[in-house]
Scaffold this active site. Structure first.
Site, PDB file in Angstrom:
ATOM      1  N   ARG A  92      57.958  44.369  46.143  1.00 24.01           N
ATOM      2  CA  ARG A  92      58.999  44.707  45.320  1.00 24.01           C
ATOM      3  C   ARG A  92      57.472  43.825  44.367  1.00 24.01           C
ATOM      4  NH1 ARG A  92      62.402  39.749  44.378  1.00 24.01           N
ATOM      5  NH2 ARG A  92      63.406  40.229  41.647  1.00 24.01           N
ATOM      6  N   HIS A 136      61.823  39.375  35.403  1.00 19.60           N
ATOM      7  CA  HIS A 136      62.100  38.277  35.516  1.00 19.60           C
ATOM      8  C   HIS A 136      61.112  37.400  35.322  1.00 19.60           C
ATOM      9  CE1 HIS A 136      61.376  37.330  41.122  1.00 19.60           C
ATOM     10  NE2 HIS A 136      60.648  35.756  39.513  1.00 19.60           N
ATOM     11  N   GLU A 181      67.860  37.339  39.464  1.00 22.95           N
ATOM     12  CA  GLU A 181      67.668  35.703  39.667  1.00 22.95           C
ATOM     13  C   GLU A 181      68.630  35.900  38.299  1.00 22.95           C
ATOM     14  OE1 GLU A 181      65.631  33.021  41.173  1.00 22.95           O
ATOM     15  OE2 GLU A 181      66.136  33.612  42.685  1.00 22.95           O
ATOM     16  N   ASN A 309      68.336  37.027  46.834  1.00 20.27           N
ATOM     17  CA  ASN A 309      67.732  36.371  47.592  1.00 20.27           C
ATOM     18  C   ASN A 309      68.189  34.434  48.096  1.00 20.27           C
ATOM     19  OD1 ASN A 309      65.731  38.280  45.926  1.00 20.27           O
ATOM     20  ND2 ASN A 309      65.697  35.860  43.948  1.00 20.27           N
ATOM     21  N   TYR A 311      66.768  31.303  50.041  1.00 13.75           N
ATOM     22  CA  TYR A 311      66.100  29.689  50.048  1.00 13.75           C
ATOM     23  C   TYR A 311      67.058  28.987  51.006  1.00 13.75           C
ATOM     24  CZ  TYR A 311      63.085  32.429  47.019  1.00 13.75           C
ATOM     25  OH  TYR A 311      62.179  33.478  46.682  1.00 13.75           O
ATOM     26  N   GLU A 382      64.559  38.335  48.338  1.00 10.76           N
ATOM     27  CA  GLU A 382      63.260  37.212  48.263  1.00 10.76           C
ATOM     28  C   GLU A 382      63.581  36.228  49.598  1.00 10.76           C
ATOM     29  OE1 GLU A 382      62.782  34.872  44.888  1.00 10.76           O
ATOM     30  OE2 GLU A 382      62.607  36.667  43.558  1.00 10.76           O
TER      31      GLU A 382
HETATM   32  C1  FCB Z   1      62.649  31.926  43.207  1.00  9.90           C
HETATM   33  C2  FCB Z   1      62.222  33.309  42.398  1.00  9.90           C
HETATM   34  C3  FCB Z   1      60.751  33.792  43.000  1.00  9.90           C
HETATM   35  C4  FCB Z   1      60.175  31.927  43.314  1.00  9.90           C
HETATM   36  C5  FCB Z   1      60.855  31.596  44.018  1.00  9.90           C
HETATM   37  C6  FCB Z   1      60.786  30.609  44.884  1.00  9.90           C
HETATM   38  O1  FCB Z   1      64.241  31.735  42.266  1.00  9.90           O
HETATM   39  O2  FCB Z   1      62.847  34.689  41.759  1.00  9.90           O
HETATM   40  O3  FCB Z   1      60.217  33.777  41.880  1.00  9.90           O
HETATM   41  O4  FCB Z   1      60.077  31.111  42.110  1.00  9.90           O
HETATM   42  O5  FCB Z   1      61.978  31.266  44.029  1.00  9.90           O
END
Ligand code: FCB
Length: 477
Positions: A92, A136, A181, A309, A311, A382
């Site tokens: 990607r 992006h 995002e 995505n 995290y 992600e």
């Molecule tokens: C996300 C972004 C990516 C990177 C990660 C850690 O928010 O999409 O570009 O910065 O975090």
């Protein structure tokens, strides 16, 4: 990587019975144009908002910029070779809008397109499915000068650019993501200003969010006609939002942040409406007069896939009257109308970003999107972690990052077992890169990058991931 079949640094895979993913599961890794390409002033490329922002004093750590980054623009073939050695099924990447359409309007720049055509051709020649993200975060500076995302016309410009890319790559690229995002583009870019273009106005942030989604919808409609065989989607960064207690005040704080972080995008795109409670929360910020008749129908144009995505989790608490909370999420101004909600840290392990490590949150997030919003195939576009890496004898043994991937892949498997149509997973990131306002101080890569020498060292997590891909799975708990 010299020998991708080398056993992983930790013995987990060999000690436990395998946990297998569905056949055809799309194993990938992700990057973004401004974070890796460099060659900022080459091949006819003009400035994006991130060039301007990173070159403005005080905006990024140590004044770091993406001028050179990983020099991927000049090292494309070597980098694709590394991907092939990892055994990636998909890669990607994002297209730099000002590289292919300098200034953000008018004809295509052949030299810019050529770079992405070569990239896609080399991926395909290596059996790697290209997954293209159109946006992006690198808006052409000229479009920002004309008003940026708070201006409605930017949405139309974005659809034109999408068509230009469809002409160039529609015959070879199957997976198309419109936006990465949009929360970050809107609320970090125009609300708190910690991302480009660095503006700080809550109403502008809300307008930007709407026009980003309008651009997404217009692009989906244009691509649907131009590339009928394409799989179209959007990528949202989603968080479970948990109240620190079950008090009504804490629950309300969680509702508000969930509205701004998640439902602001999920509801218009997948249900065709803004949530009433969110509109009410934002009443002191904007009257939503930027929403025109018919916009939500465009925004909710049918998709083929949804990218998520993931995290971390947000844990929040009710405001304390008369007190401004300490900025946990970089700057509270990214929560217009709810700046006084407190973000709470619970003392659980965090990554080098300070983000809580919370793999069960991924199961929650995937289940929520599937159970409350859509039956569409989902992809984790992600997931990953920053940790401080050390090169010892030419190797990087990133056990923390490996453990993070392992835990989140187990969570992905659990979601699949619970009925979520999760079809793929993309590690963030293929290699260390320019981490936006943090510059090069945060490393997310499976491949270590020495920025002075521009050498690459696959870390332990890369060798481990290669083995996961080869086996189509991991060890059971
Ligand atoms: C996300 C972004 C990516 C990177 C990660 C850690 O928010 O999409 O570009 O910065 O975090």
């Amino acid at each position: 990587m010299s020998n991708p079949a080398t056993p992983p640094a930790v013995g987990v895979l060999d000690e436990r019975p395998p946990l297998t993913f569905p056949p055809g599961f799309l194993w990938g890794a992700a990057t973004a144009a401004y974070q890796i390409e460099g060659a900022a002033n080459e091949g006819g490329r003009t400035a994006s908002i991130w060039d301007t922002f990173s070159h403005t004093e005080g905006r990024t750590v140590a004044g770091h910029t993406g001028d050179v980054a990983c020099d991927h623009y000049h090292r494309l073939s070597d980098d694709v070779r590394l991907m092939a050695e990892l055994g990636l099924k998909s890669y990607r990447f994002s297209v730099s809008w000002p590289r292919v359409q300098p200034g953000g309007s008018g004809p295509a720049n052949a030299e810019g397109l050529d770079f992405y055509q070569r990239l896609v051709d080399e991926l395909l020649a290596n059996g790697i499915e290209p997954w293209l993200t159109l946006y992006h975060w690198d808006l052409p500076q000229e479009l920002e000068d004309a008003g940026g995302w708070p201006a409605r016309d930017t949405a139309a410009r974005f659809a034109d650019y999408a068509l230009l890319m469809a002409d160039a790559l529609g015959d070879r690229v199957k997976y198309w993501t419109t936006l990465n995002e949009p929360w970050c583009s809107a609320f970090l870019g125009y609300g708190s200003g910690v991302h480009a273009p660095g503006r700080t106005d809550g109403a502008d942030a809300v307008r930007a969010g709407h026009h980003l989604m309008l651009g997404h919808g217009l692009a989906v409609q244009a691509l649907r006609t131009a590339v009928p065989q394409a799989q179209l989607g959007v990528t949202l960064n989603l968080y479970p939002v948990t109240p620190i207690s079950d008090s009504p005040g804490d629950a309300d704080a969680a509702r508000r942040i969930d509205g701004l972080a998640n439902r602001f995008f999920l509801d218009p795109i997948l249900r065709g409406a803004y949530p009433d409670d969110l509109v009410a929360d934002l009443a002191k910020v904007t009257d939503f007069d930027h929403v025109h008749e018919g916009d939500l129908a465009v925004i909710s144009s049918p998709l083929d896939v949804v990218g998520i995505n993931y995290y971390s989790r947000h844990v929040v608490a009710a405001p304390v009257p008369g007190e401004q909370p300490e900025a946990y999420w970089r700057d509270q101004a990214c929560w217009p109308g709810s700046e006084d909600v407190r973000f709470v840290t619970r003392g659980v392990p965090v990554t080098d970003m300070g983000w809580e490590i919370d793999a069960p949150g991924l199961v929650e997030t995937l289940r929520r999107v599937h159970e409350e919003y859509t039956d569409l195939p989902l992809y984790v576009t992600e997931n990953g972690s920053a940790f401080v890496d050390e090169v010892v004898d030419g190797a990087v043994d990133d056990v923390d990052r490996l453990a993070y991937f392992d835990a989140h892949l187990r969570a992905s498997h659990e979601a699949i077992s619970a009925g979520v149509p999760l079809r793929g997973y993309f590690a963030w990131s293929l290699m260390d890169n320019f981490e936006w306002a943090w510059g090069y101080t945060k490393r997310f890569g499976m491949i270590y990058v020495d920025y002075d020498k521009q050498t690459r060292i696959p870390k332990s997590s890369a060798r481990w991931y290669a083995e996961v891909i080869r086996r189509n799975g991991l060890a059971a708990e």
